[in-house]
Scaffold this motif. Structure first.
Motif, PDB file in Angstrom:
ATOM      1  N   ASP A  38       0.826  -1.211  -0.034  1.00 30.50           N
ATOM      2  CA  ASP A  38      -0.135  -0.052   0.078  1.00 30.50           C
ATOM      3  C   ASP A  38       1.022   1.251  -0.072  1.00 30.50           C
ATOM      4  O   ASP A  38       1.345   1.564   0.990  1.00 30.50           O
ATOM      5  CB  ASP A  38      -0.782  -0.052   1.302  1.00 30.50           C
ATOM      6  CG  ASP A  38      -1.667   1.254   1.245  1.00 30.50           C
ATOM      7  OD1 ASP A  38      -1.789   1.969   0.313  1.00 30.50           O
ATOM      8  OD2 ASP A  38      -2.836   1.049   2.192  1.00 30.50           O
ATOM      9  N   MET A  39       0.938   2.032  -1.410  1.00 31.01           N
ATOM     10  CA  MET A  39       1.870   3.050  -1.565  1.00 31.01           C
ATOM     11  C   MET A  39       0.994   4.237  -0.737  1.00 31.01           C
ATOM     12  O   MET A  39       0.097   4.573  -1.605  1.00 31.01           O
ATOM     13  CB  MET A  39       2.375   3.322  -2.656  1.00 31.01           C
ATOM     14  CG  MET A  39       3.172   2.094  -3.104  1.00 31.01           C
ATOM     15  SD  MET A  39       4.163   2.204  -4.725  1.00 31.01           S
ATOM     16  CE  MET A  39       4.978   0.739  -4.842  1.00 31.01           C
ATOM     17  N   GLN A  40       1.087   4.741   0.240  1.00 28.64           N
ATOM     18  CA  GLN A  40       0.637   5.574   0.892  1.00 28.64           C
ATOM     19  C   GLN A  40       0.910   7.163   0.862  1.00 28.64           C
ATOM     20  O   GLN A  40      -0.128   8.177   0.804  1.00 28.64           O
ATOM     21  CB  GLN A  40       0.602   5.460   2.307  1.00 28.64           C
ATOM     22  CG  GLN A  40      -0.096   3.932   2.724  1.00 28.64           C
ATOM     23  CD  GLN A  40      -0.030   3.682   4.335  1.00 28.64           C
ATOM     24  OE1 GLN A  40       0.865   4.161   4.932  1.00 28.64           O
ATOM     25  NE2 GLN A  40      -0.891   2.789   4.515  1.00 28.64           N
ATOM     26  N   HIS A  41       2.218   7.696   0.553  1.00 32.89           N
ATOM     27  CA  HIS A  41       2.556   8.842   0.433  1.00 32.89           C
ATOM     28  C   HIS A  41       3.702   9.041  -0.310  1.00 32.89           C
ATOM     29  O   HIS A  41       4.641   8.244  -0.377  1.00 32.89           O
ATOM     30  CB  HIS A  41       3.032   9.394   2.040  1.00 32.89           C
ATOM     31  CG  HIS A  41       1.981   9.486   2.828  1.00 32.89           C
ATOM     32  ND1 HIS A  41       0.982  10.247   2.893  1.00 32.89           N
ATOM     33  CD2 HIS A  41       1.774   8.815   3.952  1.00 32.89           C
ATOM     34  CE1 HIS A  41       0.035  10.043   3.842  1.00 32.89           C
ATOM     35  NE2 HIS A  41       0.584   9.106   4.604  1.00 32.89           N
ATOM     36  N   THR A  42       3.668  10.013  -1.108  1.00 35.34           N
ATOM     37  CA  THR A  42       4.996  10.507  -2.100  1.00 35.34           C
ATOM     38  C   THR A  42       5.372  11.866  -1.655  1.00 35.34           C
ATOM     39  O   THR A  42       4.451  12.662  -1.800  1.00 35.34           O
ATOM     40  CB  THR A  42       4.564  10.334  -3.593  1.00 35.34           C
ATOM     41  OG1 THR A  42       4.264   9.118  -3.964  1.00 35.34           O
ATOM     42  CG2 THR A  42       6.044  10.911  -4.177  1.00 35.34           C
ATOM     43  N   THR A  75      -2.717   4.372  -2.489  1.00 37.09           N
ATOM     44  CA  THR A  75      -3.554   5.159  -1.599  1.00 37.09           C
ATOM     45  C   THR A  75      -3.237   6.622  -1.760  1.00 37.09           C
ATOM     46  O   THR A  75      -3.883   7.339  -1.998  1.00 37.09           O
ATOM     47  CB  THR A  75      -3.288   4.887  -0.167  1.00 37.09           C
ATOM     48  OG1 THR A  75      -3.713   3.455  -0.066  1.00 37.09           O
ATOM     49  CG2 THR A  75      -4.132   5.472   0.663  1.00 37.09           C
ATOM     50  N   CYS A  76      -1.795   6.740  -2.256  1.00 33.77           N
ATOM     51  CA  CYS A  76      -1.544   8.073  -2.633  1.00 33.77           C
ATOM     52  C   CYS A  76      -1.895   8.562  -3.950  1.00 33.77           C
ATOM     53  O   CYS A  76      -1.709   7.870  -5.081  1.00 33.77           O
ATOM     54  CB  CYS A  76       0.062   8.043  -2.596  1.00 33.77           C
ATOM     55  SG  CYS A  76       1.104   9.681  -3.184  1.00 33.77           S
ATOM     56  N   SER A  77      -2.520   9.694  -3.688  1.00 34.82           N
ATOM     57  CA  SER A  77      -3.153  10.223  -5.094  1.00 34.82           C
ATOM     58  C   SER A  77      -2.171  10.476  -6.159  1.00 34.82           C
ATOM     59  O   SER A  77      -2.377  10.385  -7.340  1.00 34.82           O
ATOM     60  CB  SER A  77      -4.101  11.587  -4.711  1.00 34.82           C
ATOM     61  OG  SER A  77      -3.047  12.497  -4.264  1.00 34.82           O
ATOM     62  N   PHE A  78      -0.772  11.045  -5.873  1.00 35.26           N
ATOM     63  CA  PHE A  78       0.242  11.026  -6.817  1.00 35.26           C
ATOM     64  C   PHE A  78       0.500  10.046  -7.331  1.00 35.26           C
ATOM     65  O   PHE A  78       0.617   9.822  -8.863  1.00 35.26           O
ATOM     66  CB  PHE A  78       1.454  11.890  -6.144  1.00 35.26           C
ATOM     67  CG  PHE A  78       2.432  11.995  -7.257  1.00 35.26           C
ATOM     68  CD1 PHE A  78       2.439  13.266  -7.896  1.00 35.26           C
ATOM     69  CD2 PHE A  78       3.682  11.106  -7.268  1.00 35.26           C
ATOM     70  CE1 PHE A  78       3.444  13.499  -8.947  1.00 35.26           C
ATOM     71  CE2 PHE A  78       4.369  11.416  -8.366  1.00 35.26           C
ATOM     72  CZ  PHE A  78       4.567  12.697  -8.914  1.00 35.26           C
TER      73      PHE A  78
END
Length: 97
Positions: A38-42, A75-78
């Motif tokens: 789950d890639m949450q933040h960039t 999960t991250c919108s980017f």
């Protein structure tokens, strides 16, 4: 002179990092469980903005996930937008974890 850009995976810290000339410029934070990442933040430091570094680290993270046989929850919108505009990564996407 070109910047010295380094990409690295730090599994103990649940993140991918991008450094420019030895300075941490960006990262992708994630949670991994049972074959799903789950890639949450960039995050890219504003001082390094506008140079395409966010895309570079996301591509690195997605390529690593593919090589390790993981499914991806963007999960991250980017990251979600990146996958939308780079269809060669859409096969990695799963819903939930």
């Amino acid at each position: 002179m070109a910047d010295d850009i380094t990409l690295a995976h730090h599994p103990a810290e649940n993140r991918y990092e991008l450094t420019v000339d030895g300075v941490l410029a960006g990262r992708v934070e994630y949670v991994e469980d049972d074959g799903v990442i789950d890639m949450q933040h960039t995050i890219v430091d504003p001082a390094f903005g506008g140079r395409g570094l966010g895309g570079r680290i996301v591509e690195y993270a997605l390529t690593d996930a593919r090589e390790r046989g993981l499914r991806v929850v963007p999960t991250c919108s980017f990251i979600s937008r990146f996958i939308d505009t780079h269809p060669d990564y859409q096969d990695l996407v799963t819903v939930g974890g």
